[in-house]
Design a protein around this motif. Structure first.
Motif, PDB file in Angstrom:
ATOM      1  N   LEU A   1      11.174-103.850  54.764  1.00  0.00           N
ATOM      2  CA  LEU A   1      10.201-104.892  54.312  1.00  0.00           C
ATOM      3  C   LEU A   1       8.884-104.211  53.736  1.00  0.00           C
ATOM      4  CD1 LEU A   1       9.941-107.934  56.887  1.00  0.00           C
ATOM      5  CD2 LEU A   1      10.909-107.827  54.462  1.00  0.00           C
ATOM      6  N   CYS A   2       8.238-104.796  52.749  1.00  0.00           N
ATOM      7  CA  CYS A   2       7.191-103.905  52.387  1.00  0.00           C
ATOM      8  C   CYS A   2       5.922-104.499  53.179  1.00  0.00           C
ATOM      9  CB  CYS A   2       6.649-104.142  50.927  1.00  0.00           C
ATOM     10  SG  CYS A   2       8.066-103.506  49.691  1.00  0.00           S
TER      11      CYS A   2
ATOM     12  N   SER B   1       2.494-103.102  46.218  1.00  0.00           N
ATOM     13  CA  SER B   1       3.512-102.198  46.589  1.00  0.00           C
ATOM     14  C   SER B   1       3.934-101.692  45.142  1.00  0.00           C
ATOM     15  CB  SER B   1       4.699-102.844  47.391  1.00  0.00           C
ATOM     16  OG  SER B   1       4.275-103.235  48.677  1.00  0.00           O
TER      17      SER B   1
ATOM     18  N   ASP C   1       2.670-106.636  53.463  1.00  0.00           N
ATOM     19  CA  ASP C   1       2.002-107.693  52.499  1.00  0.00           C
ATOM     20  C   ASP C   1       0.527-107.865  52.631  1.00  0.00           C
ATOM     21  OD1 ASP C   1       2.265-109.875  50.840  1.00  0.00           O
ATOM     22  OD2 ASP C   1       1.779-111.235  52.494  1.00  0.00           O
TER      23      ASP C   1
ATOM     24  N   TYR D   1      12.416-103.665  47.811  1.00  0.00           N
ATOM     25  CA  TYR D   1      13.463-103.194  48.572  1.00  0.00           C
ATOM     26  C   TYR D   1      14.572-103.910  47.803  1.00  0.00           C
ATOM     27  CZ  TYR D   1      11.445-100.795  52.437  1.00  0.00           C
ATOM     28  OH  TYR D   1      10.870 -99.861  53.429  1.00  0.00           O
TER      29      TYR D   1
ATOM     30  N   CYS E   1       3.759-107.624  57.597  1.00  0.00           N
ATOM     31  CA  CYS E   1       4.899-107.436  56.673  1.00  0.00           C
ATOM     32  C   CYS E   1       5.091-108.733  55.874  1.00  0.00           C
ATOM     33  CB  CYS E   1       6.316-107.094  57.512  1.00  0.00           C
ATOM     34  SG  CYS E   1       6.209-105.705  58.593  1.00  0.00           S
ATOM     35  N   ARG E   2       5.837-108.433  54.507  1.00  0.00           N
ATOM     36  CA  ARG E   2       6.119-109.524  53.805  1.00  0.00           C
ATOM     37  C   ARG E   2       7.020-110.379  54.469  1.00  0.00           C
ATOM     38  NH1 ARG E   2       6.816-107.255  47.991  1.00  0.00           N
ATOM     39  NH2 ARG E   2       4.584-106.680  48.370  1.00  0.00           N
ATOM     40  N   GLY E   3       6.673-111.908  54.089  1.00  0.00           N
ATOM     41  CA  GLY E   3       7.788-113.044  54.430  1.00  0.00           C
ATOM     42  C   GLY E   3       7.249-113.465  55.962  1.00  0.00           C
ATOM     43  N   HIS E   4       6.213-112.960  56.448  1.00  0.00           N
ATOM     44  CA  HIS E   4       5.760-113.374  57.738  1.00  0.00           C
ATOM     45  C   HIS E   4       4.736-114.451  57.779  1.00  0.00           C
ATOM     46  CE1 HIS E   4       7.911-109.694  60.406  1.00  0.00           C
ATOM     47  NE2 HIS E   4       8.734-110.407  59.337  1.00  0.00           N
TER      48      HIS E   4
ATOM     49  N   CYS F   1       6.954-101.886  59.128  1.00  0.00           N
ATOM     50  CA  CYS F   1       7.520-102.722  58.221  1.00  0.00           C
ATOM     51  C   CYS F   1       9.064-102.177  57.476  1.00  0.00           C
ATOM     52  CB  CYS F   1       6.600-103.282  57.138  1.00  0.00           C
ATOM     53  SG  CYS F   1       5.128-103.888  57.534  1.00  0.00           S
ATOM     54  N   ASN F   2       8.916-100.933  57.378  1.00  0.00           N
ATOM     55  CA  ASN F   2       9.755-100.329  56.577  1.00  0.00           C
ATOM     56  C   ASN F   2      11.229-100.151  57.555  1.00  0.00           C
ATOM     57  OD1 ASN F   2       7.657 -98.088  55.500  1.00  0.00           O
ATOM     58  ND2 ASN F   2       8.101 -99.790  54.457  1.00  0.00           N
TER      59      ASN F   2
ATOM     60  N   HIS G   1       6.526 -94.943  51.866  1.00  0.00           N
ATOM     61  CA  HIS G   1       6.183 -95.955  53.017  1.00  0.00           C
ATOM     62  C   HIS G   1       4.779 -95.495  53.438  1.00  0.00           C
ATOM     63  CE1 HIS G   1      10.277 -97.017  52.561  1.00  0.00           C
ATOM     64  NE2 HIS G   1      10.661 -95.824  52.938  1.00  0.00           N
TER      65      HIS G   1
END
Length: 536
Positions: free
Chosen positions: A494-495, A532, A497, A536, A453-456, A489-490, A429
């Motif tokens: 989430l990773c 990454s 991004d 996850y 963070c990924r997905g945002h 993020c962790n 991380h």
């Protein structure tokens, strides 16, 4: 040939010759209206004047002017070199002559004589004390217009101007036009030898601080004559400086009436290109220095990443053609990445990014043969000229200088700040940012790094206040790497991004951003993806 050589050698003793634009007789505080001249009379074009600099070898310099249609013109350089041209009908029905003189070594000093033979009727003209060196056009908006009388330590700077008689300066007056002009409509400052008066004119007149200091520092390195041509207008967007072809390439819609009312007619499409760039396209140059972008933080920001590279391409092509292939078709183009502003302007970081065609560095595939001076770390919140007009133009010019030495003159120097080679999130991380080995880092934890963070749905268009972005700490660093914390993020499994650096209108106090190299050159802002090594 012998007759012409004899006539030009006798020029000063003959009545009726004209010595054009002897600056000792000009009032430099008043505009010289070139359009008021009778262009049917035998003369040089407006910017060919006593005390000027013409481009040195390996380039040919183009010289042109006006005359009587059908007459024969002879131009002599150093008496011995004589060039012939027939006067033909040109723009607006004017008689036009043009010659391309052979390459001259740096430091050559000469008088240039002209003789027109109109069916036996002879007329003579002369410009004197002409030097051959490197010629630079300095253009843009108010931070390029910002004058030497306004910089830090201006008194000392102006006292030193007398030490640079081989630098010559020229300032184009502010004019706009609906159509391309072929000669300068108005001259604010004729070609001048440096002095406290010619460099330290009234505020916002002459001479451009960035342009002068760049030329001065370059002269200190090269010891060759330098010609500086300032053509600027404050508060203007890039659209005003671009030819129509660029606007078509970038599919810019017409300017709304309210925009023109707010910005002024001079800011409309191609108005300043027509009046303040197009007339210079017949003058052989070495390179362009550009400082513009602040206005586009408020006006059509999304087009800048297309407009700027294509404006550079168009200027290069047009200068190459206008000087009969004498100016390099890919001449160097240096520019300043915009600085800071105290008032909130959400698109300042975006414009900095777009100034690099969204690469974060130059040169790049979209902007070849370019160099950039970063200025975001030079804030001046107490500037009496407003915070956007910071007074430390010395650092700007010094950063431009090293770029020029590398890109233009091919010196082996490091001229930019560190830019990441690789960005990776590790299983423990952390984000590891790796920098090139030729940069030794100088790092402080000034909270300039942010992650999303990924997905945002992170975007380059997100403002500096967007809550999707989280400031992250520097955990450790080495000479060539920086390690960041990604726990924000962790904690939500989430990773990371995306990562961005110095994404703020004023990212730090004076020279206090997080990342420099040990030479003192700041890292430029960036917006990049994170790779990454795990999921996850």
């Amino acid at each position: 040939m012998l007759l012409i050589t004899f006539l030009t050698s006798m020029l000063l003793s003959l009545p009726g010759y004209s010595e054009q634009y002897n600056t000792k007789s000009l009032n430099l505080d008043s505009h010289q209206d070139v359009n008021a001249r009778k262009t049917s009379e035998f003369s040089f074009a407006s910017y060919y004047q006593t005390n000027m600099v013409l481009q040195r070898e390996p380039h040919n310099s183009v010289i042109w002017g006006y005359g009587t249609i059908g007459a024969i013109v002879n131009i002599s350089v150093n008496i011995q070199d004589v060039y012939f041209s027939k006067v033909v009908q040109g723009f607006d029905g004017n008689g036009i002559w043009s010659v391309k003189i052979k390459p001259q070594p740096a430091g050559t000093i000469t008088d240039i004589y002209g003789v027109q033979d109109d069916r036996g009727k002879l007329q003579w003209i002369l410009i004197s004390n002409v030097l051959f060196g490197d010629v630079f056009v300095c253009s843009g908006q108010s931070n390029m217009e910002f004058t030497m009388s306004m910089v830090y330590n201006s008194s000392h700077e102006l006292d030193e101007t007398f030490n640079y008689p081989d630098i010559r300066v020229f300032t184009v007056a502010e004019k706009y036009s609906d159509i391309p002009l072929y000669d300068i409509a108005s001259i604010l400052q004729s070609w001048s030898i440096p002095s406290g008066e010619t460099i330290g004119g009234k505020d916002w007149t002459y001479f451009s601080a960035v342009c002068w200091l760049y030329g001065k520092y370059l002269y200190d390195e090269l010891k060759i004559p330098i010609g500086l041509v300032a053509t600027t207008w404050g508060g203007t967007p890039i659209e005003a400086w671009s030819p129509p072809s660029v606007l078509q390439i970038c599919h810019e819609p017409p300017s709304p009436k309210e925009d023109i009312e707010n910005l002024g007619t001079q800011a409309d499409y191609s108005q300043l290109y027509n009046a303040m760039i197009h007339p210079l396209l017949n003058m052989t140059i070495k390179a362009v220095i550009w400082y513009q972008g602040e206005e586009n933080a408020m006006y059509r920001s999304d087009y800048y990443q297309c407009m700027f590279p294509n404006m550079i391409r168009s200027w290069r092509k047009l200068w190459y053609l206008g000087t009969q292939m004498s100016t390099d078709p890919d001449f160097p183009f240096g520019f300043v990445q915009i600085g800071c502003k105290e008032e909130y302007r959400p698109n300042y970081p975006l414009i900095r990014w777009h100034q690099t065609a969204d690469y974060g560095y130059v040169p790049n595939p979209e902007m070849e043969n370019t160099f950039m001076a970063v200025a975001m770390d030079l804030p001046d919140p107490t500037s009496p000229y407003s915070s956007v007009h910071f007074r430390d133009k010395q650092d700007v010019a010094a950063r431009l200088l090293v770029g020029a030495l590398s890109v233009i003159y091919h010196h082996t120097v490091i001229y930019d700040g560190p830019f990441p080679e690789k960005i990776t999130e590790t299983p423990d991380h952390k984000i590891v940012i790796q920098y090139p080995k030729y940069h030794q880092l100088a790092v402080t934890n000034e909270n300039n790094f942010q992650i999303c963070c990924r997905g945002h749905n992170c975007s380059v268009n997100d403002t500096e206040l967007d809550k999707k972005w989280h400031t992250t700490a520097i955990l450790e660093h080495s000479d060539h790497a920086i390690i960041l914390d990604t726990s924000v993020c962790n904690h939500i499994f989430l990773c990371a991004d995306k990562i961005r650096y110095a994404w703020a209108k004023t990212p730090c106090a004076f020279k206090k951003c997080s990342v420099y190299n040990t030479l003192g050159y700041p890292a430029a802002p960036f917006f990049l993806g994170v790779h990454s090594d795990f999921v996850y």
